[in-house]
Every structure is written in C-alpha cells, then in structure tokens.
Write an enzyme that holds these catalytic residues in place. Structure first.
Site: not given
Length: 376
Positions: A111, A210
C-alpha cells in the site's frame, strides 16, 4: 548527513489523514511548522462498511469522519479521494494472488509503494503540491549535496521504516514524516493530540489488515479462492493430515495445523513448505526452518543501488529484529547470506537492508536456502 530542516519557503503539503492519531498529529505538526497543509483521506473501499472499524483507521466511513474532524480542528482544507479501484487492484488482488501462489505478502508495504507514494504522490504533484506527509515513524535526512536518505525513527520501539523500504529517491524527495524524530511513548503522542483538541487522541491502534473486516485472513482467502482439500505431509512425504486450502498456511506456522498424528519425538511441528501446484503443506521440526541464505527479486533502492557485495543488517518482518547479512546485486536479483541462520523466512516477504540507521532498499524474497533442507 543532517536531518532535514524546514526549507526557506513553506511547502504545499498534502497530508494523508487515515483517521488515526498518528496521521492527525503529523498533519498538525506540518501546519504548525508553517507549511500550507491540505488534508486528504483515501477512500480505499467501494464498500467502506466492509473494512475494519474502531482501529487505527484508513478505510472506513468512521475513519473518514474522524479525519475530517481532525482537519477542522487543525484548520486545514480537507478532501476525500476515491482510490478504491487502485487499492483493490494493487493491494487486495496482489494479496490474494500471492497467497494463492504459496507466498506470504505484506499488504501494508504494498500500500505504501503503490497507493500512498505512487498514486497519491503522483496526483499531489500534478496538483502542485510539493510533498506528501504521513504519520509514519521514520526520518528523511538530507545531506549537503541535497541527497535525501531514509533512516529509522529516533525511537526504535516505534520505527516503521521497514514498510517504507520500497520508496525510491524520487518519492523520498517529496516525503515528510513529522513524527520521525519523536522520542516519546505513544501515550505522549496521544497526550499531544489531546492538547491539540484532536478527538482521535484515544482512538485505539490496530496492526490488523484493514480490508479483512473480521481479522480472519484464512476465511477471507477461502471466500476468494474457494476451499481446496489437500494433504499435510511430513518431511518424508508421508501424509499425516489434511487441510482445506494450502493458501491458509504460512512458513513457520505452528498453531492451527490440526495434525492427528504426533511427531515421533513429541515436539511441535511447523510449516516448512507450501506447494500450490499439488496443494500440499509440508511440516517438520523447528530446526528445519533455519535459513542460511536467500534470493530476492524486484529490488527497490532508497537512492543509488549498492555496487558489489556489502555487509548490512536486514529486517525480515515489520516487527522483527535485525540480523547481519552479506548482500550483493547479481543480474538484477539480490543474493543474501546470513551470518547466523534465521528462522521462519517465507517467500513473498520483504527483506529490507540497512546501513546503520539508513534504509538501503528492499526486495521480495523469492527462494531460501535452509541449513538442513536445501532450497525452499
């Protein structure tokens, strides 16, 4: 080298605000330093309700609202940018594909590489911003020649340079980490947030993935890849159990093996190898996990690539320690030898090299050489 100091002119800074306490304090510090700061929250899910809530924040509607309230208190403009499609392709799909191939990826590192310091930074620069600010604990140090280096945070207990080891020199030239020189406890960061009137001061941290709402990685993968029964075998190839998908295991795993047959020596067994081709998981004793060398691919350098062999320290997981290695770039692949054997190294993980506190670069582990079992 000296730590980067405020530049003669205020910078136009885009502060990535996840909705957590670290990014909120980082944005506040950047604004307090005189920079022209704009906050942005990255909407990373087409269905934010499916992402984990009540944690450090980065993806949910709750996090977006927390980030907006923090920006209002700091007194900076705030926007929400939709990067859900890019996140799905570059992080979530990559995560699934890596596990399907029998490797162990780090989605946070991916990410940072693909979203926060590629998609976000590129868009920020196109809009005229000078830098992207995040709440990571790491330092950018600038030399007299203007070359910028990535270093560990002043407080090793909070250092997050491992997940930033994918940043290249261009990205470092536009990165701000206001928390990097903070030698304080997390409680003191929260106290600072409270003094600043930021409601996220008491928001809990989380180290979970997440985009897996309930924290059940194996269940998430089973939903995406389907159940596929296979064998659990020992080092001799004898079947001693079964599983519902090799993707649900990681190298070095001990718990959750559900093997009915005990080991001859009565000691625990660990996952030694994952073969997606025949859907087989091999288990054995802990000593068989000792790795003496590895080869890593897709190297990314925080500056110039090292020339010739060198002695470094290496970190193999986000919350792991350092180990001494000799490393050399050979035909675009990083060849690494460990001074002392290390345990539980898995293909797909990132290896990050350090020269003292300086991050040299990172690469993705492709193969390992074991002390007793050859290549894995």
């Amino acid at each position: 080298m000296t730590e980067t100091s405020p530049r003669p002119r205020p910078l136009r800074v885009l502060a990535a605000m996840s909705g957590g306490v670290d990014s909120a304090v980082a944005a506040a510090r950047a604004a307090e330093a005189g920079h022209d700061v704009t906050g942005v929250h990255l909407a990373l899910s087409a269905n934010p309700q499916s992402f984990r809530t009540g944690a450090r924040g980065c993806c949910t509607i709750e996090d977006s609202r927390d980030a907006r309230r923090a920006a209002d208190v700091i007194g900076i403009p705030f926007y929400v940018w939709d990067l859900a499609d890019r996140f799905r392709e570059d992080v979530v799909e990559d995560f699934v594909a890596e596990y399907e191939a029998g490797r162990t990826p780090n989605p946070c590192l991916r990410c940072n590489e693909k979203i926060k310091f590629a998609a976000l930074l590129d868009k920020a620069l196109a809009l005229g911003f000078d830098a992207v600010c995040t709440g990571h604990y790491a330092k950018v140090v600038e030399g007299e020649d203007g070359v910028r280096e990535l270093h560990r945070a002043s407080d090793m207990a909070k250092d997050q340079s491992y997940v930033l080891g994918v940043l290249d020199d261009r990205q470092l030239a536009h990165a701000l980490f206001p928390l990097g020189d903070t030698v304080t406890t997390k409680d003191e960061i929260r106290a600072e947030a409270e003094r600043r009137g930021l409601a996220v001061a008491k928001k809990p941290d989380s180290h979970d993935i997440c985009f897996i709402a309930d924290g059940d990685t194996q269940g998430f993968l089973a939903q995406r890849l389907g159940k596929a029964e296979g064998d659990i075998v020992d080092e001799s190839g004898t079947k001693i159990g079964s599983h519902e998908g090799a993707y649900g295991f990681t190298i070095g795993q001990r718990k959750g093996l559900r093997i009915g047959t005990p080991a001859a020596d009565g000691k625990p067994r660990y996952v030694l190898d994952i073969s997606p081709v025949d859907n087989t998981v091999t288990v054995g004793p802990a000593a068989a996990l000792d790795v003496t060398a590895l080869t890593a691919i897709k190297p990314r350098w925080c500056g110039a690539a090292p020339a010739g062999p060198g002695v470094y320290t290496a970190q193999l997981r986000a919350h792991g320690g350092e180990t001494e290695v000799t490393a050399e770039l050979v035909d675009g692949r990083l060849e690494v030898a460990f001074t002392e054997p290390v345990r539980g190294v898995a293909p797909g993980q990132a290896i990050v090299l350090y020269d003292g506190t300086r991050v040299v670069g990172s690469a993705t582990i492709a193969t390992t050489v074991r002390a007793t079992a050859g290549a894995a």
